[in-house]
Write a protein that holds these residues in place. Structure first.
Motif, PDB file in Angstrom:
ATOM      1  N   SER A  22      14.475  29.885  51.256  1.00  0.00           N
ATOM      2  CA  SER A  22      15.722  29.576  52.042  1.00  0.00           C
ATOM      3  C   SER A  22      16.797  30.455  51.581  1.00  0.00           C
ATOM      4  CB  SER A  22      15.988  28.110  51.727  1.00  0.00           C
ATOM      5  OG  SER A  22      16.584  28.028  50.583  1.00  0.00           O
ATOM      6  N   GLY A  23      17.551  31.040  52.687  1.00  0.00           N
ATOM      7  CA  GLY A  23      18.721  31.755  52.300  1.00  0.00           C
ATOM      8  C   GLY A  23      18.341  33.223  51.740  1.00  0.00           C
ATOM      9  N   GLY A  24      16.866  33.571  51.973  1.00  0.00           N
ATOM     10  CA  GLY A  24      16.671  34.831  51.344  1.00  0.00           C
ATOM     11  C   GLY A  24      16.214  34.868  49.997  1.00  0.00           C
ATOM     12  N   ASN A  25      16.274  33.600  49.354  1.00  0.00           N
ATOM     13  CA  ASN A  25      16.074  33.454  47.952  1.00  0.00           C
ATOM     14  C   ASN A  25      14.806  33.682  47.286  1.00  0.00           C
ATOM     15  OD1 ASN A  25      16.669  32.818  45.342  1.00  0.00           O
ATOM     16  ND2 ASN A  25      17.419  30.701  45.683  1.00  0.00           N
ATOM     17  N   ALA A  26      14.876  34.640  46.674  1.00  0.00           N
ATOM     18  CA  ALA A  26      13.593  35.286  45.912  1.00  0.00           C
ATOM     19  C   ALA A  26      13.690  34.686  44.430  1.00  0.00           C
ATOM     20  CB  ALA A  26      13.382  36.774  45.908  1.00  0.00           C
ATOM     21  N   GLY A  27      14.314  33.613  44.202  1.00  0.00           N
ATOM     22  CA  GLY A  27      14.378  33.215  42.619  1.00  0.00           C
ATOM     23  C   GLY A  27      15.660  33.010  42.192  1.00  0.00           C
ATOM     24  N   ASN A  28      15.784  32.318  41.227  1.00  0.00           N
ATOM     25  CA  ASN A  28      17.141  31.960  40.439  1.00  0.00           C
ATOM     26  C   ASN A  28      18.014  33.159  39.940  1.00  0.00           C
ATOM     27  OD1 ASN A  28      16.585  29.187  41.057  1.00  0.00           O
ATOM     28  ND2 ASN A  28      15.731  29.156  39.026  1.00  0.00           N
ATOM     29  N   ALA A  29      19.271  33.331  40.003  1.00  0.00           N
ATOM     30  CA  ALA A  29      19.913  34.324  39.713  1.00  0.00           C
ATOM     31  C   ALA A  29      20.003  34.244  38.286  1.00  0.00           C
ATOM     32  CB  ALA A  29      21.300  34.231  40.260  1.00  0.00           C
ATOM     33  N   ASN A  30      20.226  35.487  37.520  1.00  0.00           N
ATOM     34  CA  ASN A  30      20.501  35.570  36.088  1.00  0.00           C
ATOM     35  C   ASN A  30      21.585  36.762  35.852  1.00  0.00           C
ATOM     36  OD1 ASN A  30      19.892  35.561  33.551  1.00  0.00           O
ATOM     37  ND2 ASN A  30      18.201  37.023  33.492  1.00  0.00           N
ATOM     38  N   VAL A  31      22.752  36.422  36.521  1.00  0.00           N
ATOM     39  CA  VAL A  31      23.739  37.242  36.461  1.00  0.00           C
ATOM     40  C   VAL A  31      24.219  37.941  34.938  1.00  0.00           C
ATOM     41  CG1 VAL A  31      26.062  37.554  37.130  1.00  0.00           C
ATOM     42  CG2 VAL A  31      24.488  36.635  38.588  1.00  0.00           C
ATOM     43  N   GLN A  32      24.576  38.932  34.547  1.00  0.00           N
ATOM     44  CA  GLN A  32      24.860  39.017  33.501  1.00  0.00           C
ATOM     45  C   GLN A  32      26.325  38.653  33.282  1.00  0.00           C
ATOM     46  OE1 GLN A  32      24.263  43.580  32.682  1.00  0.00           O
ATOM     47  NE2 GLN A  32      23.318  43.499  34.637  1.00  0.00           N
ATOM     48  N   PRO A  33      26.679  38.362  31.966  1.00  0.00           N
ATOM     49  CA  PRO A  33      28.108  38.011  31.463  1.00  0.00           C
ATOM     50  C   PRO A  33      29.006  39.122  31.885  1.00  0.00           C
ATOM     51  CG  PRO A  33      26.719  37.840  29.617  1.00  0.00           C
ATOM     52  CD  PRO A  33      25.926  38.478  30.700  1.00  0.00           C
ATOM     53  N   ALA A  34      30.440  38.623  32.344  1.00  0.00           N
ATOM     54  CA  ALA A  34      31.284  39.910  32.685  1.00  0.00           C
ATOM     55  C   ALA A  34      31.654  40.359  31.139  1.00  0.00           C
ATOM     56  CB  ALA A  34      32.719  39.078  33.168  1.00  0.00           C
ATOM     57  N   PRO A  35      32.011  41.638  31.242  1.00  0.00           N
ATOM     58  CA  PRO A  35      32.420  42.469  30.052  1.00  0.00           C
ATOM     59  C   PRO A  35      33.995  42.056  29.873  1.00  0.00           C
ATOM     60  CG  PRO A  35      32.260  43.984  31.911  1.00  0.00           C
ATOM     61  CD  PRO A  35      31.845  42.538  32.227  1.00  0.00           C
ATOM     62  N   LYS A  36      34.351  42.005  28.523  1.00  0.00           N
ATOM     63  CA  LYS A  36      35.594  41.868  28.377  1.00  0.00           C
ATOM     64  C   LYS A  36      36.270  43.059  27.771  1.00  0.00           C
ATOM     65  CE  LYS A  36      35.501  36.995  27.418  1.00  0.00           C
ATOM     66  NZ  LYS A  36      34.181  36.420  26.851  1.00  0.00           N
ATOM     67  N   PRO A  37      36.878  44.178  28.529  1.00  0.00           N
ATOM     68  CA  PRO A  37      37.401  45.488  28.040  1.00  0.00           C
ATOM     69  C   PRO A  37      38.582  44.998  26.905  1.00  0.00           C
ATOM     70  CG  PRO A  37      38.051  45.201  30.547  1.00  0.00           C
ATOM     71  CD  PRO A  37      37.121  43.963  30.080  1.00  0.00           C
ATOM     72  N   ALA A  38      38.575  45.752  25.806  1.00  0.00           N
ATOM     73  CA  ALA A  38      39.708  45.466  24.953  1.00  0.00           C
ATOM     74  C   ALA A  38      40.796  46.107  25.429  1.00  0.00           C
ATOM     75  CB  ALA A  38      39.111  46.493  23.475  1.00  0.00           C
ATOM     76  N   SER A  39      40.620  47.229  26.337  1.00  0.00           N
ATOM     77  CA  SER A  39      42.120  47.758  26.736  1.00  0.00           C
ATOM     78  C   SER A  39      41.666  48.301  28.021  1.00  0.00           C
ATOM     79  CB  SER A  39      42.580  48.780  25.918  1.00  0.00           C
ATOM     80  OG  SER A  39      41.661  49.909  26.063  1.00  0.00           O
ATOM     81  N   ALA A  40      42.726  48.454  28.909  1.00  0.00           N
ATOM     82  CA  ALA A  40      42.652  49.197  30.373  1.00  0.00           C
ATOM     83  C   ALA A  40      43.902  50.116  30.757  1.00  0.00           C
ATOM     84  CB  ALA A  40      42.414  47.889  31.271  1.00  0.00           C
ATOM     85  N   THR A  41      43.679  51.101  31.200  1.00  0.00           N
ATOM     86  CA  THR A  41      44.406  52.087  31.736  1.00  0.00           C
ATOM     87  C   THR A  41      45.332  51.460  32.964  1.00  0.00           C
ATOM     88  OG1 THR A  41      43.252  53.830  31.005  1.00  0.00           O
ATOM     89  CG2 THR A  41      45.022  54.244  32.734  1.00  0.00           C
ATOM     90  N   THR A  42      46.634  51.382  32.771  1.00  0.00           N
ATOM     91  CA  THR A  42      47.423  50.803  33.913  1.00  0.00           C
ATOM     92  C   THR A  42      47.631  52.098  35.043  1.00  0.00           C
ATOM     93  OG1 THR A  42      48.561  49.337  32.482  1.00  0.00           O
ATOM     94  CG2 THR A  42      49.380  49.622  34.545  1.00  0.00           C
ATOM     95  N   VAL A  43      47.205  51.620  36.351  1.00  0.00           N
ATOM     96  CA  VAL A  43      47.324  52.587  37.347  1.00  0.00           C
ATOM     97  C   VAL A  43      48.330  52.403  38.109  1.00  0.00           C
ATOM     98  CG1 VAL A  43      45.973  53.471  39.586  1.00  0.00           C
ATOM     99  CG2 VAL A  43      44.655  52.894  37.016  1.00  0.00           C
ATOM    100  N   LYS A  63      43.341  49.038  35.276  1.00  0.00           N
ATOM    101  CA  LYS A  63      43.949  47.887  36.081  1.00  0.00           C
ATOM    102  C   LYS A  63      45.273  48.367  36.822  1.00  0.00           C
ATOM    103  CE  LYS A  63      46.846  46.741  32.243  1.00  0.00           C
ATOM    104  NZ  LYS A  63      47.171  45.566  31.041  1.00  0.00           N
ATOM    105  N   ALA A  64      45.627  47.353  37.947  1.00  0.00           N
ATOM    106  CA  ALA A  64      46.495  47.832  38.793  1.00  0.00           C
ATOM    107  C   ALA A  64      48.117  47.539  37.962  1.00  0.00           C
ATOM    108  CB  ALA A  64      46.558  46.904  39.749  1.00  0.00           C
ATOM    109  N   GLY A  65      48.912  48.294  38.136  1.00  0.00           N
ATOM    110  CA  GLY A  65      50.364  48.423  37.738  1.00  0.00           C
ATOM    111  C   GLY A  65      51.097  47.431  38.890  1.00  0.00           C
ATOM    112  N   LYS A  66      52.400  46.829  38.426  1.00  0.00           N
ATOM    113  CA  LYS A  66      52.927  46.030  39.441  1.00  0.00           C
ATOM    114  C   LYS A  66      53.209  46.452  40.899  1.00  0.00           C
ATOM    115  CE  LYS A  66      55.756  42.996  36.553  1.00  0.00           C
ATOM    116  NZ  LYS A  66      55.523  43.526  35.279  1.00  0.00           N
TER     117      LYS A  66
END
Ligand code: ADA
Ligand code: CA
Ligand code: CA
Length: 240
Positions: A22-43, A63-66
């Motif tokens: 159903s819904g095109g489901n070919a099995g259960n999802a096994n999504v990887q955990p999100a990374p947690k970057p230690a730092s990011a360049t502000t754009v 990451k986005a600047g204000k």
């Protein structure tokens, strides 16, 4: 098969999980955990990847600047990256705040690509197809998207958009063709979702204009409320 072989194999056969179609489901999802970057360049000003060029982030975070936006649900924010027709964005992590993510422009005869990129916390939306026609293509391959209050991929133009082997967790709609004009929108949007894993979301693909066409194939899902939403005559084909 000999009885003894069958008895020995039985625990293995019983351990194989069953698959739902159903819904095109070919099995259960096994999504990887999100990374947690230690730092990011502000754009502070949108990074434009020129036509035909490649921006390879080498796994670094941005990451986005204000000035670009706060990543809330307010419309009109600017993207962190803008891809001109035929450009490629790869190996980039978009960290919080993500503003309006990545904008993609396509043009006739060109494929614009987003490869192996990760949004740790999607902003207003993650990726928008801004321009293109049915002669142009957008390919989003092996990207991962986490925590979208509403939409992840927003398709506002008729570039043929393929979302391949992507993963998403905690989202409203994974892919959406522009719904602003509903039943009177003449545009022939086309979105194909091929493979990928999706968990904890409302809908994988929503299209709501008469000439919109979508396909969803070979995805794995867990806890998706309404996998497909096709209104106003939009056609979505689902296969396991
Ligand atoms: C809303 C709006 C669309 C489009 C979209 C976006 O859904 O209705 O027209 O602007 O946001 O691209 O963020
Ligand atoms: Ca929006
Ligand atoms: Ca947006």
């Amino acid at each position: 098969m000999k009885l003894l072989t069958l008895i020995l194999l039985l625990p293995i056969l019983l351990a194989v999980p069953s698959c739902s179609t159903s819904g095109g489901n070919a099995g259960n999802a096994n999504v990887q955990p999100a990374p947690k970057p230690a730092s990011a360049t502000t754009v502070h000003q949108t990074i434009v990847v020129a036509a035909g060029k490649t921006f390879d982030g080498g796994g670094r975070a941005y990451k986005a600047g204000k000035k670009l936006g706060d990543g809330s649900q307010a419309e009109g924010q600017d993207p962190v990256f803008l891809l001109e027709p035929g450009a490629t964005l790869k190996n980039v992590v978009i960290a919080k705040p993500a503003a309006d993510g990545v904008h993609v422009k396509a043009a006739a005869g060109k494929t614009t690509r987003v490869l192996n990129c990760i949004w740790t916390d999607v902003g207003e939306d993650a990726l928008t197809v801004m321009a293109g026609n049915n002669q142009s293509k957008v390919l989003v391959d092996s990207c991962r998207f986490y925590h979208a209050d509403d939409k992840v991929v927003q398709v506002n133009a008729t570039a043929w958009t393929t979302l391949q082997n992507c993963e998403a967790a905690d989202f409203g709609r994974f892919a959406r063709s522009n719904g602003a004009h509903g039943s009177t929108d003449p545009l022939a949007y086309r979105i194909d979702i091929e493979g990928g894993q999706f968990k904890d979301g409302d809908t994988i693909l929503k299209m709501s204009s008469p000439n919109a066409q979508g396909t969803v194939q070979g995805i794995r899902t867990t806890n998706i409320k309404t996998p497909i939403a096709a209104d106003n005559g939009a056609k979505i084909t689902v296969s396991p």
